[in-house]
Scaffold this active site. Structure first.
Site, PDB file in Angstrom:
ATOM      1  CG  HIS A 113      -1.897  -1.077   1.167  1.00 17.00           C
ATOM      2  ND1 HIS A 113      -2.634  -1.453   2.398  1.00 17.00           N
ATOM      3  CD2 HIS A 113      -2.573  -1.769   0.130  1.00 17.00           C
ATOM      4  CE1 HIS A 113      -3.720  -2.473   1.827  1.00 17.00           C
ATOM      5  NE2 HIS A 113      -3.359  -2.835   0.756  1.00 17.00           N
ATOM      6  CB  CYS A 121       3.484  14.242  -9.331  1.00 19.73           C
ATOM      7  SG  CYS A 121       2.576  15.340 -10.377  1.00 19.73           S
TER       8      CYS A 121
HETATM    9  P1  NAD Z   1      -6.303  -3.794   9.282  1.00 17.58           P
HETATM   10  O1  NAD Z   1      -7.573  -4.374   8.140  1.00 17.58           O
HETATM   11  O2  NAD Z   1      -5.194  -4.567   8.919  1.00 17.58           O
HETATM   12  O3  NAD Z   1      -7.030  -4.296  11.019  1.00 17.58           O
HETATM   13  C1  NAD Z   1      -6.223  -4.036  12.011  1.00 17.58           C
HETATM   14  C2  NAD Z   1      -6.439  -5.510  12.859  1.00 17.58           C
HETATM   15  O4  NAD Z   1      -5.308  -5.407  13.700  1.00 17.58           O
HETATM   16  C3  NAD Z   1      -7.748  -5.778  13.200  1.00 17.58           C
HETATM   17  O5  NAD Z   1      -7.930  -7.227  13.162  1.00 17.58           O
HETATM   18  C4  NAD Z   1      -7.124  -5.814  14.972  1.00 17.58           C
HETATM   19  O6  NAD Z   1      -7.975  -6.773  15.671  1.00 17.58           O
HETATM   20  C5  NAD Z   1      -5.777  -6.404  14.863  1.00 17.58           C
HETATM   21  N1  NAD Z   1      -5.027  -5.703  15.954  1.00 17.58           N
HETATM   22  C6  NAD Z   1      -5.075  -4.673  16.722  1.00 17.58           C
HETATM   23  N2  NAD Z   1      -4.215  -4.544  17.705  1.00 17.58           N
HETATM   24  C7  NAD Z   1      -3.260  -5.615  17.407  1.00 17.58           C
HETATM   25  C8  NAD Z   1      -2.055  -6.069  18.087  1.00 17.58           C
HETATM   26  N3  NAD Z   1      -1.627  -5.435  18.951  1.00 17.58           N
HETATM   27  N4  NAD Z   1      -1.487  -7.163  17.542  1.00 17.58           N
HETATM   28  C9  NAD Z   1      -2.012  -7.822  16.647  1.00 17.58           C
HETATM   29  N5  NAD Z   1      -3.308  -7.486  15.843  1.00 17.58           N
HETATM   30  C10 NAD Z   1      -3.844  -6.368  16.514  1.00 17.58           C
HETATM   31  O7  NAD Z   1      -6.015  -2.577   9.356  1.00 17.58           O
HETATM   32  P2  NAD Z   1      -7.004  -1.216   9.132  1.00 17.58           P
HETATM   33  O8  NAD Z   1      -6.672  -0.384  10.374  1.00 17.58           O
HETATM   34  O9  NAD Z   1      -8.231  -1.640   8.923  1.00 17.58           O
HETATM   35  O10 NAD Z   1      -6.407  -0.614   7.944  1.00 17.58           O
HETATM   36  C11 NAD Z   1      -6.793  -1.043   6.521  1.00 17.58           C
HETATM   37  C12 NAD Z   1      -5.577  -0.437   5.610  1.00 17.58           C
HETATM   38  O11 NAD Z   1      -5.130   0.820   6.173  1.00 17.58           O
HETATM   39  C13 NAD Z   1      -4.094  -1.230   5.921  1.00 17.58           C
HETATM   40  O12 NAD Z   1      -4.056  -2.356   5.252  1.00 17.58           O
HETATM   41  C14 NAD Z   1      -3.033  -0.184   5.576  1.00 17.58           C
HETATM   42  O13 NAD Z   1      -2.764   0.125   4.272  1.00 17.58           O
HETATM   43  C15 NAD Z   1      -3.889   1.183   6.090  1.00 17.58           C
HETATM   44  N6  NAD Z   1      -3.292   1.504   7.513  1.00 17.58           N
HETATM   45  C16 NAD Z   1      -1.910   1.322   7.746  1.00 17.58           C
HETATM   46  C17 NAD Z   1      -1.505   1.840   9.046  1.00 17.58           C
HETATM   47  C18 NAD Z   1       0.140   1.880   9.108  1.00 17.58           C
HETATM   48  O14 NAD Z   1       0.676   1.872   8.339  1.00 17.58           O
HETATM   49  N7  NAD Z   1       0.584   1.471  10.367  1.00 17.58           N
HETATM   50  C19 NAD Z   1      -2.421   2.179   9.879  1.00 17.58           C
HETATM   51  C20 NAD Z   1      -3.533   2.275   9.692  1.00 17.58           C
HETATM   52  C21 NAD Z   1      -4.006   2.085   8.275  1.00 17.58           C
END
Ligand code: NAD
Length: 236
Positions: A113, A121
């Site tokens: 991602h 850009c």
């Molecule tokens: P996601 O779909 O990957 O969901 C988060 C998952 O992490 C949930 O199932 C939750 O139960 C689990 N989780 C929470 N705390 C945890 C822990 N300590 N250990 C293990 N598992 C844990 O992510 P999303 O937030 O729905 O985001 C979707 C997309 O948005 C991502 O694939 C990414 O591209 C982007 N995003 C990236 C970041 C980052 O780079 N840190 C943060 C937010 C969103």
């Protein structure tokens, strides 16, 4: 499960935003706090939102970029980097855009991602490293179009090379670990299924159940920062 890791000749690790939660980077599913609490990330991380209100989207990413710049890899990131040193042939595929795996010492991370630390850009789709960061959003020095974060927004295509490499790593693995991802966002969510279809053992590490859970061979309930170091501890 430990024997599957010991005996694996190709392990693929797929991570989602959950692995960075313990570093203080909020997942999209967690309530946002403070200034941005009333904005839904799924409404902001889209090309339509950027067309409608580029300043709002840029400023939200500027806030996220600051969070990420202050974040440090946690024991979960460090355990995966350690696994890459201890176990032969471990491929790391991440949906995260925060660059924390690289900071933990992982090399050749397949980023599905993009990366929030990079800018591109919006018109030319080319990476821009040097620009004047005054306006919101700043302007491309070569064509004058608005600049945007180099991340994949909801509804956009994933970088083809990264997707192909990830799919190959999933199909070629005899063990796949799915860590901290809700397995809801495709095509990344299809990777563990590709691995299963090719006979791999699939292990989920997540405190909550996901659509992958009923198909996984093992579901380890807990935080990545607890579970992964324990797995690595069993290896040595
Ligand atoms: P996601 O779909 O990957 O969901 C988060 C998952 O992490 C949930 O199932 C939750 O139960 C689990 N989780 C929470 N705390 C945890 C822990 N300590 N250990 C293990 N598992 C844990 O992510 P999303 O937030 O729905 O985001 C979707 C997309 O948005 C991502 O694939 C990414 O591209 C982007 N995003 C990236 C970041 C980052 O780079 N840190 C943060 C937010 C969103």
């Amino acid at each position: 499960m430990i024997s599957a890791l010991r005996e694996s000749s190709h392990t693929t690790v797929l991570t989602g935003s959950g692995i960075s939660a313990e570093s203080g980077v909020p997942t999209f599913r967690e309530a946002q706090t403070g200034l941005w609490a009333r904005f839904d990330p799924k409404e902001l991380a889209t090309p339509e939102a950027f067309d409608r209100d580029p300043a709002l989207v840029w400023d939200w990413y500027a806030w996220r970029r600051k969070l990420v710049a202050e974040a440090r890899p946690n024991p979960g990131h460090l355990a995966i980097a350690e696994m890459q040193r201890l176990v032969p042939n471990v491929t790391l595929v991440t949906q995260n855009v925060d660059g924390l795996h690289q900071l933990a010492g992982s090399r050749e991370v397949i980023e599905l991602h993009g990366n929030i630390r990079r800018t591109k850009c919006a018109a030319e789709d080319t990476r821009v490293d040097v620009f004047e960061d005054g306006e919101s959003p700043p302007i491309c020095p070569s064509c004058g179009a608005p600049l945007r974060p180099d991340v994949v927004w909801f509804g956009e295509m994933l970088p083809l090379g990264a997707l192909e490499a990830a799919s190959m790593a999933a199909r070629g693995a005899d063990l796949l670990l799915s860590v901290g991802t809700s397995n809801l966002v495709y095509p990344a969510a299809g990777l563990p299924i590709e691995a299963l279809d090719n006979g791999a053992t699939v292990v989920e590490i997540n405190p909550s159940e996901t659509p992958l859970t009923p198909h996984a061979d093992y579901a380890l309930r807990g935080q990545a920062g607890d579970v992964l170091p324990r797995l690595i501890g069993e290896l040595s």
